[in-house]
Design an enzyme around this catalytic site. Structure first.
Site, PDB file in Angstrom:
ATOM      1  N   VAL B  26      -7.837   3.877  -3.852  1.00  0.00           N
ATOM      2  CA  VAL B  26      -7.724   4.762  -5.051  1.00  0.00           C
ATOM      3  C   VAL B  26      -9.218   4.850  -5.494  1.00  0.00           C
ATOM      4  O   VAL B  26     -10.106   3.714  -5.573  1.00  0.00           O
ATOM      5  CB  VAL B  26      -6.834   4.201  -6.063  1.00  0.00           C
ATOM      6  N   GLY B  29     -12.972   8.216  -3.577  1.00  0.00           N
ATOM      7  CA  GLY B  29     -13.557   9.565  -3.733  1.00  0.00           C
ATOM      8  C   GLY B  29     -12.946  10.400  -2.530  1.00  0.00           C
ATOM      9  O   GLY B  29     -13.928  11.240  -1.897  1.00  0.00           O
ATOM     10  N   SER B  31     -10.517  12.956  -2.117  1.00  0.00           N
ATOM     11  CA  SER B  31     -10.309  14.249  -2.364  1.00  0.00           C
ATOM     12  C   SER B  31     -11.536  14.907  -2.641  1.00  0.00           C
ATOM     13  O   SER B  31     -11.917  16.060  -2.377  1.00  0.00           O
ATOM     14  CB  SER B  31      -9.342  14.223  -3.710  1.00  0.00           C
ATOM     15  N   ASP B 101      -5.395  14.462   4.341  1.00  0.00           N
ATOM     16  CA  ASP B 101      -5.711  13.861   3.074  1.00  0.00           C
ATOM     17  C   ASP B 101      -4.881  12.505   3.018  1.00  0.00           C
ATOM     18  O   ASP B 101      -3.693  12.984   2.581  1.00  0.00           O
ATOM     19  CB  ASP B 101      -6.023  14.703   1.976  1.00  0.00           C
ATOM     20  N   LYS B 157     -20.436   7.225  -3.156  1.00  0.00           N
ATOM     21  CA  LYS B 157     -21.159   6.712  -4.379  1.00  0.00           C
ATOM     22  C   LYS B 157     -22.391   6.248  -4.229  1.00  0.00           C
ATOM     23  O   LYS B 157     -23.016   5.274  -4.753  1.00  0.00           O
ATOM     24  CB  LYS B 157     -20.074   6.025  -5.340  1.00  0.00           C
ATOM     25  N   SER B 460      34.827  -9.329  -3.532  1.00  0.00           N
ATOM     26  CA  SER B 460      35.431 -10.584  -3.666  1.00  0.00           C
ATOM     27  C   SER B 460      36.481 -10.664  -4.792  1.00  0.00           C
ATOM     28  O   SER B 460      36.199 -10.474  -5.721  1.00  0.00           O
ATOM     29  CB  SER B 460      34.372 -11.634  -3.937  1.00  0.00           C
ATOM     30  N   SER B 532      32.674  -7.272   3.690  1.00  0.00           N
ATOM     31  CA  SER B 532      32.042  -6.310   4.467  1.00  0.00           C
ATOM     32  C   SER B 532      31.361  -5.122   3.669  1.00  0.00           C
ATOM     33  O   SER B 532      31.905  -3.936   3.693  1.00  0.00           O
ATOM     34  CB  SER B 532      32.790  -5.608   5.613  1.00  0.00           C
TER      35      SER B 532
END
Lengths: 283, 628
Positions: B26, B29, B31, B101, B157, B460, B532
């Protein structure tokens, strides 16, 4: 496409008469050759399509010998819904989205093949090739099935359905290049011609029939125009162009600086409008 | 492609297409980088750019925020996280590109695997300030597992570390140390700034110390010729084309390799050989067809071939087996239950199957092998898989198309897992079924009864054992041969090694079902009393027994009533937290949808309920007597 024919009980191909539909239909015919198309075509008509589209539709069905179902939302007609007085949002909801749901339910179609492409619009980019719709035709973008490789999960329960976007990975340019290569007939409206038009809200609208009310200061003018996308004529913006052949159109595409949806008035109503429409069941 | 999706047309001036994914954590960069690539390769139209400028201001940024070009869905815009895979397209003069993406958020690993499954190259982004993170390693591992062999390490960056060579070298070194064992054939590190465009489309003046290609140059020139045409020929039959009695063709797309009319082929599953007669298309017959071509094939001999069959050359056959070892990525919030029956899609083959053993789970951060009984969302394991019928496949690292499969849950219909086959297991061929000389009907005839399995399910304390006991007694009194199998009793013996986790409950029912079947085959009326809780296991037993012999009895008692009765004092313990995984409290119960018998114990006495069951069993037996 063969996968859809093999896996679903009652598939249908949505035929919008546009260029993508023309390509999809052409490929379907090839995929099943020498057999006939194992599913019918469905056109959801709003009664506001260009007249040339309707004549092209009928001629195409006849030429290819395919079963064509035309569905109109009669309830919408009875309510007097039209793109001019009702506004584009309501018109699209009632005459396209609701009408499509009606038709799918009426005929019990469980898979609808369409020609939508991922490059058309941002929310379309995330669409699956096989897009699951719950019993109310609702698309939940957070709850989509992952699609890996080319293995598709076609299992649905009664009442649920799939939208199938077989041309997801095509771009607008791919479509035109393929039309050129395979010499696929398309509606003449895609090619430039002198047509009567008026200018409204920055868009060029063709006066296709007398139902378009003209303001007192408006007189239709002949302009050399063509369309990049086709829909209801009062909602489809034309572009001024001299491209009269497929080759011209492809050349024009390569230098285009605005997107094809720019001419579509239904997208500009509000931000993220396509995504909202899709959640409600628009194709 | 053997698929619904139509492959792109081949233009006369064919550019090849590179499919790549972008992945990273996250805020690394991704996108922004894709937005930048689209913008700088002139794929953004004026109206789209105008919309993004408007949106950028609305979302509070002064510059154009390129990420807004690609973050499609409203919800993720608001969260600032890409939550799904988005596909983008752009073209340069040398190549066309399809970009997936894929999300960086930790819990969305499944989407990453989805994007990677069709990609040839991965751009792995790391933040120059942070270096390789846990998620970066996870994503690299997934790329490697899904068969991606080319990596671009985009150190993004770089502007924020003052275009420092030292920071770049440090990031690259931290990544290479991890990626060494992942089998990538190329790793190209590039210092970039997606925001300002450094080294994306043009080489940057700020990184004079960097001599390598800029990103686009590399993407345009990287050699990704996987050369599927030179691989062994594989043709999965998608659809049988039979327009009239004179024509029978097999439609599909060539998955790999090439074939010519007149070549010998073999149907993998049956081993029958024949020869290609024609390769039919609407534009006329072809002499050859190769990987990617969608064609209809006709054969010299009339042999039985259907959808799901795989054609190959007799000299290059795929494996055919009903067991194989595979890497499995779990993609659903409900964990994998070993032994549970799922649906597998392997190419165009659809077959029932289950994971018989988890050999080990893989910690994607360290590549360590860990023991595991089950798999949760986003976990990866190496497993043994058994399928109901032999299928044809190749190892995934030989052929991505014929070596991959997806796992579908029978009830939710969700795609819950994705697998990559490693190798076939032949063990099954050594244990074959013994054809019985004395069958169920002979044994049953001796007892003058029609055997069946009466399966009580419910919470049960619902009253299963009470009613089952009464039924047993009444049958005895009627001189019928019955046997009672009770969940608690089995857990004291045969199933003493099992606990109450989901995986163990599945195994508990599997064993009970197998025992019931043996007893049924010996001619008995088998009365089973098991909580079950899962529909899929009850249906697994139903299909094991056969639906004509299986009588599902739903003992329907509201949980409040069960807790009030609490015959074993279990509810009060569970509520006090002393018992874990107690059905109805912290483990789920899936009520039958259409049981053969539905008992409501708040409206019937146990005696009445037992009579209802007896009547149903005797109706079946009498029917049987009359026929005789």
């Amino acid at each position: 496409m063969r996968e859809v024919a093999a896996e679903f009980k009652r598939p249908v191909m949505l035929y919008s008469i546009g260029k993508d539909s023309s390509v999809l239909l052409h490929i379907a015919i090839k995929a099943f050759y020498p057999a006939k198309l194992p599913f019918p075509l469905l056109h959801v008509d709003t009664n506001w399509k260009f007249r040339e589209m309707i004549s092209f539709r009928d001629a195409t069905a006849k030429r290819l010998g395919v079963e064509l179902i035309v569905h109109v939302n009669e309830e919408g007609i009875a309510r007097g819904i039209n793109p001019i007085d009702s506004g584009s949002a309501l018109h699209t909801q009632v005459m396209k989205t609701d009408a499509l749901k009606q038709a799918l339910e009426l005929y019990g179609f469980d898979a609808a093949l369409g020609g939508a492409r991922r490059d058309e619009e941002k929310s379309r980019a995330k669409e699956r090739i096989l897009s699951f719709r719950s019993a109310g035709h609702v698309w939940d973008p957070r709850n989509q099935r992952p699609e890996l490789w080319s293995l598709f999960n076609t299992r649905i329960r009664t009442g649920e359905s799939m939208r199938v976007f077989a041309m997801s990975n095509w771009t607008e340019l791919d479509v035109w290049e393929y039309i050129m290569l395979e010499k696929i007939p398309v509606v003449p409206l895609y090619f430039a011609k002198q047509r009567p038009t008026v200018r409204r809200n920055g868009a060029t609208i063709m006066v296709d029939d007398r139902r378009l009310p003209l303001n007192c200061d408006e007189t239709p003018q002949m302009r050399m125009i063509r369309f990049r996308t086709l829909g209801c004529y009062p909602l489809s913006g034309a572009i001024e162009s001299d491209a009269t052949t497929i080759e011209d159109v492809v050349a024009e595409m390569q230098t285009a600086s605005v997107s094809e949806r720019q001419g579509r008035l239904i997208d500009t109503d509000e931000a993220a409008s396509m995504e909202k429409k899709k959640r409600e069941g628009y194709f | 492609m053997t698929s619904i999706a139509i492959s792109k047309p081949v233009h006369p001036r064919a550019r090849d297409q590179l499919r790549f994914i972008t992945c990273g954590s996250v805020d690394d960069g991704k996108s922004t980088l894709i937005g930048r690539l689209l913008h700088d390769s002139k794929m953004i139209y004026q109206d789209q750019l105008a919309a993004v400028k408007r949106d950028s201001i609305r979302h509070g940024s002064a510059d154009i925020d390129f990420a807004l070009l690609v973050d499609g869905l409203e919800a993720e815009r608001e969260q600032g996280i890409t939550i799904d895979v988005a596909y983008r397209f752009f073209t340069t003069s040398r190549r066309s590109f399809m970009v997936a993406d894929t999300p960086g958020h930790e819990q969305y690993t499944r989407n990453m695997a989805t994007g990677a499954s069709n990609a040839q190259l991965a751009i792995i982004l790391i933040d120059a300030r942070k270096g390789a993170l846990v998620q970066t390693r996870r994503h690299s591992f997934i790329c490697s597992l899904l068969g991606i062999r080319h990596v671009v390490l985009a150190v993004n960056k770089i502007d924020l570390v003052a275009y420092s060579k030292v920071a770049f070298d440090r990031s690259v070194a931290s990544y290479l140390a991890f990626a060494a064992g992942l089998g990538f054939s190329s790793i190209v590190p590039i210092p970039i700034s997606a925001r300002h465009g450094d080294n994306v489309v043009d080489r940057s003046a700020h990184t004079k110390w960097y001599n390598g290609p800029c990103l686009i140059e590399h993407l345009e020139s990287v050699d990704i010729q996987s050369d599927t045409a030179s691989q062994a020929f594989r043709f999965p039959v998608q659809w049988v084309n039979r327009p009239d009695p004179d024509f029978r063709g097999y439609a599909g797309s060539v998955a790999s390799g090439r074939i010519s009319a007149g070549d010998d082929v073999v149907v993998a599953a049956s081993g029958r050989t024949t020869r290609i007669k024609r390769i039919v298309t609407q534009d006329g017959d072809l002499v050859h067809a190769e990987a990617g071509d969608a064609v209809t094939i006709t054969l010299e001999d009339q042999i039985d071939i259907g959808r799901g069959d795989l054609l190959s050359r007799p000299t290059e056959r795929p494996s055919v087996a009903d067991q194989f070892a595979a890497y499995l990525i779990w993609m659903d919030s409900d964990p994998l239950a070993p032994g549970r029956n799922y649906i597998l899609r392997i190419g165009s083959q659809t077959v029932a199957g289950s994971v018989t053993a988890i050999r080990y789970r893989i910690d994607v951060n360290t590549c360590e092998h860990l023991a595991a009984e089950t798999l949760s969302l986003n976990e990866i394991a190496f497993c043994n898989v058994a399928i109901a019928l032999p299928a044809a496949f190749d190892p995934y690292d030989v052929n991505r198309k014929t070596g991959s499969f997806i796992v579908i849950d029978r009830f939710t219909n969700r795609t819950v897992g994705a697998g990559m086959i490693a190798f076939p297991l032949r063990r099954a061929t050594n244990v074959s079924w013994r054809a019985p000389s004395v069958g169920r009907s002979e044994r049953a005839a001796l007892k003058h009864q029609r055997p069946c399995v009466v399966w009580f399910t419910g919470l049960s304390g619902a009253g299963k054992s009470t009613i089952a006991n009464l039924v047993d007694q009444k049958l005895l009194a009627m001189s019928r041969h019955a046997m009672l199998l009770d969940g608690d009793d089995l857990r004291n013996g045969l199933n003493a090694d099992l606990g109450f986790s989901k995986a163990e409950r599945v195994e508990n029912i599997r064993r009970a079902g197998q025992v019931a079947k043996l007893m049924l085959d010996s001619g008995l009326i088998v009365i089973c009393s098991f909580i079950s809780p899962y529909r899929s296991e009850r249906d697994m037993v139903r299909s094991l027994i056969g639906k004509d012999e299986f009588v599902e009895v739903f003992v329907d008692t509201p949980i409040e009533e069960c807790a009030r009765r609490d015959p074993k004092g279990l509810y009060s313990k569970a509520k006090a937290g002393e018992i874990k995984n107690f059905t109805g409290i912290d483990a789920s119960y899936e009520a039958p949808i259409r049981p053969e018998i539905h008992l409501r114990t708040t409206e019937q006495t146990p005696e009445q309920a037992a009579e209802v069951v007896i009547a149903a069993v005797m109706a079946r037996t009498l029917l049987c007597d009359e026929r005789r």
